[in-house]
Every structure is written in C-alpha cells, then in structure tokens.
Design a protein around this motif. Structure first.
Motif, mmCIF file in Angstrom:
data_model
loop_
_atom_site.group_PDB
_atom_site.id
_atom_site.type_symbol
_atom_site.label_atom_id
_atom_site.label_comp_id
_atom_site.label_asym_id
_atom_site.label_seq_id
_atom_site.Cartn_x
_atom_site.Cartn_y
_atom_site.Cartn_z
ATOM 1 N N GLY A 58 65.414 -20.665 -8.390
ATOM 2 C CA GLY A 58 65.157 -19.228 -8.467
ATOM 3 C C GLY A 58 63.725 -18.913 -8.835
ATOM 4 O O GLY A 58 63.088 -18.033 -8.236
ATOM 5 N N LEU A 59 63.178 -19.631 -9.824
ATOM 6 C CA LEU A 59 61.791 -19.388 -10.229
ATOM 7 C C LEU A 59 60.835 -19.730 -9.087
ATOM 8 O O LEU A 59 59.845 -19.026 -8.865
ATOM 9 N N GLY A 60 61.121 -20.810 -8.373
ATOM 10 C CA GLY A 60 60.259 -21.183 -7.255
ATOM 11 C C GLY A 60 60.255 -20.136 -6.154
ATOM 12 O O GLY A 60 59.201 -19.787 -5.602
ATOM 13 N N GLN A 61 61.423 -19.614 -5.834
ATOM 14 C CA GLN A 61 61.503 -18.580 -4.796
ATOM 15 C C GLN A 61 60.773 -17.307 -5.222
ATOM 16 O O GLN A 61 60.068 -16.682 -4.413
ATOM 17 N N LEU A 62 60.935 -16.932 -6.492
ATOM 18 C CA LEU A 62 60.244 -15.741 -6.988
ATOM 19 C C LEU A 62 58.736 -15.968 -7.054
ATOM 20 O O LEU A 62 57.943 -15.044 -6.840
ATOM 21 N N PHE A 73 49.153 -13.065 -10.189
ATOM 22 C CA PHE A 73 48.960 -14.391 -10.754
ATOM 23 C C PHE A 73 50.274 -14.789 -11.398
ATOM 24 O O PHE A 73 50.882 -13.995 -12.115
ATOM 25 N N VAL A 74 50.728 -16.011 -11.146
ATOM 26 C CA VAL A 74 52.019 -16.460 -11.658
ATOM 27 C C VAL A 74 51.802 -17.606 -12.642
ATOM 28 O O VAL A 74 51.057 -18.548 -12.356
ATOM 29 N N SER A 75 52.441 -17.526 -13.790
ATOM 30 C CA SER A 75 52.342 -18.578 -14.801
ATOM 31 C C SER A 75 53.049 -19.835 -14.304
ATOM 32 O O SER A 75 53.636 -19.857 -13.218
ATOM 33 N N GLY A 76 53.019 -20.869 -15.121
ATOM 34 C CA GLY A 76 53.853 -22.027 -14.850
ATOM 35 C C GLY A 76 55.287 -21.742 -15.257
ATOM 36 O O GLY A 76 55.640 -20.618 -15.636
ATOM 37 N N ASP A 77 56.139 -22.759 -15.168
ATOM 38 C CA ASP A 77 57.541 -22.638 -15.566
ATOM 39 C C ASP A 77 57.760 -23.375 -16.877
ATOM 40 O O ASP A 77 57.182 -24.441 -17.105
ATOM 41 N N VAL A 78 58.619 -22.819 -17.721
ATOM 42 C CA VAL A 78 59.061 -23.509 -18.931
ATOM 43 C C VAL A 78 60.583 -23.538 -18.915
ATOM 44 O O VAL A 78 61.233 -22.494 -18.778
ATOM 45 N N PHE A 79 61.144 -24.737 -19.046
ATOM 46 C CA PHE A 79 62.589 -24.904 -19.027
ATOM 47 C C PHE A 79 63.089 -25.361 -20.393
ATOM 48 O O PHE A 79 62.491 -26.230 -21.033
ATOM 49 N N THR A 80 64.189 -24.764 -20.831
ATOM 50 C CA THR A 80 64.895 -25.207 -22.022
ATOM 51 C C THR A 80 66.254 -25.749 -21.589
ATOM 52 O O THR A 80 66.528 -25.879 -20.396
ATOM 53 N N GLU A 81 67.112 -26.024 -22.557
ATOM 54 C CA GLU A 81 68.437 -26.544 -22.238
ATOM 55 C C GLU A 81 69.293 -25.503 -21.530
ATOM 56 O O GLU A 81 70.269 -25.853 -20.853
ATOM 57 N N GLU A 83 67.859 -22.332 -19.864
ATOM 58 C CA GLU A 83 67.234 -21.396 -18.933
ATOM 59 C C GLU A 83 65.846 -21.855 -18.522
ATOM 60 O O GLU A 83 65.288 -22.809 -19.072
ATOM 61 N N GLY A 84 65.286 -21.148 -17.544
ATOM 62 C CA GLY A 84 63.896 -21.319 -17.154
ATOM 63 C C GLY A 84 63.187 -19.984 -17.235
ATOM 64 O O GLY A 84 63.802 -18.928 -17.015
ATOM 65 N N GLN A 85 61.878 -20.000 -17.570
ATOM 66 C CA GLN A 85 61.105 -18.768 -17.711
ATOM 67 C C GLN A 85 59.770 -18.871 -17.000
ATOM 68 O O GLN A 85 59.193 -19.962 -16.890
ATOM 69 N N MET A 86 59.276 -17.739 -16.518
ATOM 70 C CA MET A 86 57.909 -17.641 -16.033
ATOM 71 C C MET A 86 57.475 -16.181 -16.143
ATOM 72 O O MET A 86 58.285 -15.300 -16.431
ATOM 73 N N TYR A 87 56.170 -15.942 -15.887
ATOM 74 C CA TYR A 87 55.619 -14.591 -15.949
ATOM 75 C C TYR A 87 54.777 -14.325 -14.711
ATOM 76 O O TYR A 87 54.088 -15.222 -14.215
ATOM 77 N N VAL A 88 54.842 -13.092 -14.228
ATOM 78 C CA VAL A 88 54.047 -12.654 -13.080
ATOM 79 C C VAL A 88 53.109 -11.553 -13.552
ATOM 80 O O VAL A 88 53.548 -10.585 -14.180
ATOM 81 N N MET A 89 51.812 -11.699 -13.267
ATOM 82 C CA MET A 89 50.822 -10.716 -13.714
ATOM 83 C C MET A 89 50.164 -10.059 -12.506
ATOM 84 O O MET A 89 49.567 -10.735 -11.663
ATOM 85 N N VAL A 208 49.727 -15.458 -20.141
ATOM 86 C CA VAL A 208 50.243 -15.757 -18.803
ATOM 87 C C VAL A 208 49.404 -16.838 -18.120
ATOM 88 O O VAL A 208 49.935 -17.691 -17.390
ATOM 89 N N LYS A 209 48.115 -16.842 -18.362
ATOM 90 C CA LYS A 209 47.224 -17.826 -17.735
ATOM 91 C C LYS A 209 47.633 -19.253 -18.078
ATOM 92 O O LYS A 209 47.531 -20.157 -17.232
#
Length: 307
Positions: A58-62, A73-81, A83-89, A208-209
């Motif tokens: 999902g994060l990759g598609q977004l 500009f899109v941040s990297g991804d951070v995954f926990t046990e 979920e996954g998170q990212m930010y779009v600026m 975000v950078k």
C-alpha cells in the motif's frame, strides 16, 4: 535521554483517533472528516479497510501516486510489528503541506493532514484528493509489483554511509538554519498581510526529509543502555568534534556531547547481545532507519551491526 519532536507523529495519531470514530463506515468518502476551527488550520482525516492489502504494498502504491503528481516529496517507510508509515509533502506551497499515511497489517489505511494557520482548502477538494488515492489501491501481485517497481526506481531505501560526527555536523547546521528561519518569522510577519504560520508546520519539512531513510553510521559509543520505557536498547554516538587543525588539540570533553546534534540508534531485538558488549568510546557501525528527527538530534530504529 533523547527527546524526539512529535509534531508529524501527532498528525498520524489524529488519523487513528478519527478512524476510531468512523470504523463502521465502508468507504473512503463516508469516513472523511473535517476537524477543528479553520482559523487554526483545519485537520482532514479519512480511512478505508482493504482486506489483504499489505503495508509495504500500500505504501509503495501511494508513493507512486504521490510522485506521479510531480509536486510532492515522499519520505521513506518505517515499519513496526503492526503497521507501516510514511509522509507526503506538497512542496509547491509557501508553507509545505504534509500528509501522514499509516497502513495496518489488517489493511486499514489512515490518511490525514493538518493545514498550517492561514492555509485554506475546500472539504470536497481534500476528500477528492485523498479518496482519489485510496480508491486506486490494489491487493495481491498487481499491487505488490507496482510497489516494488517504485521502490527500485526511487531508491529511497538505499542506505547512506556516514560517520556519527559527520552526520551530527551536517544535520546540526541544517537544524540551526531551520531554527533561525523560525525565530525570524515573527519579524517577517510584520511586513506581510497574511497570518503567521504556526511553528509546528515549519518544523515538518525536516522531519519528512529524513523519516524512513536508511543510514550506515560508523562511530564511537557515548552511551549504551536499555530503555525500559520503549523496551529497546539505545546506543548514543559520541559526536563531539576534534579540536585544532587535524585534531591535534584532542577531542572536546565527552560531557559536551549533548550540546551537539545527537545521533541515537535503537538496536533491533536480535542485536541486544551486541548492546551488552558496548562501552564508552567503543567503535560500532550500525545500519538503521530514521524514525524521528528534531532540531536537537536524529533517532534510528531496528539498528543492526555492519561488519
């Protein structure tokens, strides 16, 4: 103790709170919320659950959808046990607009943004933008292929080698410049007709950078200790500089370490044995992913030894 700034993370938390109140609604459009007083900067939230959607897919598609628009500009991804998170600026604005994205292992996608003070938007435009993204998400091999292609083409997850002292120096200068800009903002506002942006929104671009970026950090240990609150083992790097030309004056006192821009790494669970061996000024090279940064320091998670 390292203290992380929580502004963009607070936005992600707002997504979760908004979703909890609308969990029975089936579609992105039905779940959409406009929260708060517009004079403070409106908060927009929505969610949708897509059974079988993996966080990485999902994060990759977004990421692809955001980058295809050309002004993000899109941040990297951070995954926990869980979920996954990212930010779009969105970068083509006077004050960049940050959107938080979180995808759970159960396929629940949360999206939210908070406008800066003085920014305005129509509810229908934000709803159309959010749901235009979420309604295109695909499960299975098709979605995973899209995500893998953009991961390779963007190269966001390729680790950058750095020394702890070098990272502290470079990011410290960037942080000080950001802080100077924020400190002079009230003066600039005296000569403009618009409202003064809130400080929170001005810190977010730096977050975000670096969020989700991978680094290989080489340096010496300043602290190595268990964090009982987060149930992690934290390594703080020695980032004091050498004095004089060529360092002939020796190193600054280690007691001055936290006066510099700090670098901290939380070891992955399978690296805790390594942590127990580390002492002051031991050398260690670790690879990890940035999960937070502020004007005082950077923090990485899931750090593993690189030999």
């Amino acid at each position: 103790m390292w203290n992380r700034r929580t502004l963009p993370v607070t936005l992600a938390a707002a997504c979760a709170l908004g979703a909890a109140a609308s969990a029975t609604a089936a579609t992105c459009e039905q779940n959409f919320k406009s929260v708060g007083d517009p004079r403070n900067g409106q908060t927009y939230l929505t969610e949708v659950t897509i059974p079988g959607l993996k966080p990485s897919s999902g994060l990759g598609q977004l990421r692809k959808l955001a980058l295809d628009e050309g002004n993000n500009f899109v941040s990297g991804d951070v995954f926990t046990e869980t979920e996954g998170q990212m930010y779009v600026m969105q970068t083509d604005l006077k004050v960049p607009l940050v959107t938080a994205v979180s995808i759970s292992n159960k396929g629940t996608v949360l999206v939210g943004t908070k406008l800066a003070r003085g920014q305005t938007a129509k509810d229908e435009d934000v709803r159309g933008a959010f749901c235009g993204w979420l309604n295109q998400l695909k499960t299975g091999k098709e979605g995973e292929a899209i995500a893998e292609a953009v991961r390779i083409s963007s190269g966001f997850d390729k680790p950058t080698p750095a020394t702890a002292v070098g990272m502290s120096t470079v990011l410290g200068k960037e942080a000080k410049k950001l802080q100077r800009n924020i400190n002079t903002m009230p003066l600039k506002n005296l000569f403009s007709d618009g409202p003064l942006p809130d400080t929170d929104s001005l810190y977010q671009p730096m977050f975000v950078k670096y969020f989700g970026r991978r680094f290989i950090i080489d340096g010496q240990v300043y602290t190595a200790q268990a964090n009982n609150i987060n149930k992690t083992f934290e390594v703080g790097y020695l980032v004091t500089k050498m004095k004089g030309i060529g360092g002939i004056g020796g190193r600054q006192s280690s007691g001055d370490n936290n006066a510099n821009f700090t670098v901290h790494c939380a070891l992955a669970n399978d690296q805790r044995a390594l942590g127990a061996t580390l002492r002051l000024e031991d050398w260690v090279k670790l690879e990890g992913v940035v999960d937070s940064i502020d004007t005082g320091g950077i923090h990485l998670r899931d750090c593993r030894q690189v030999k």
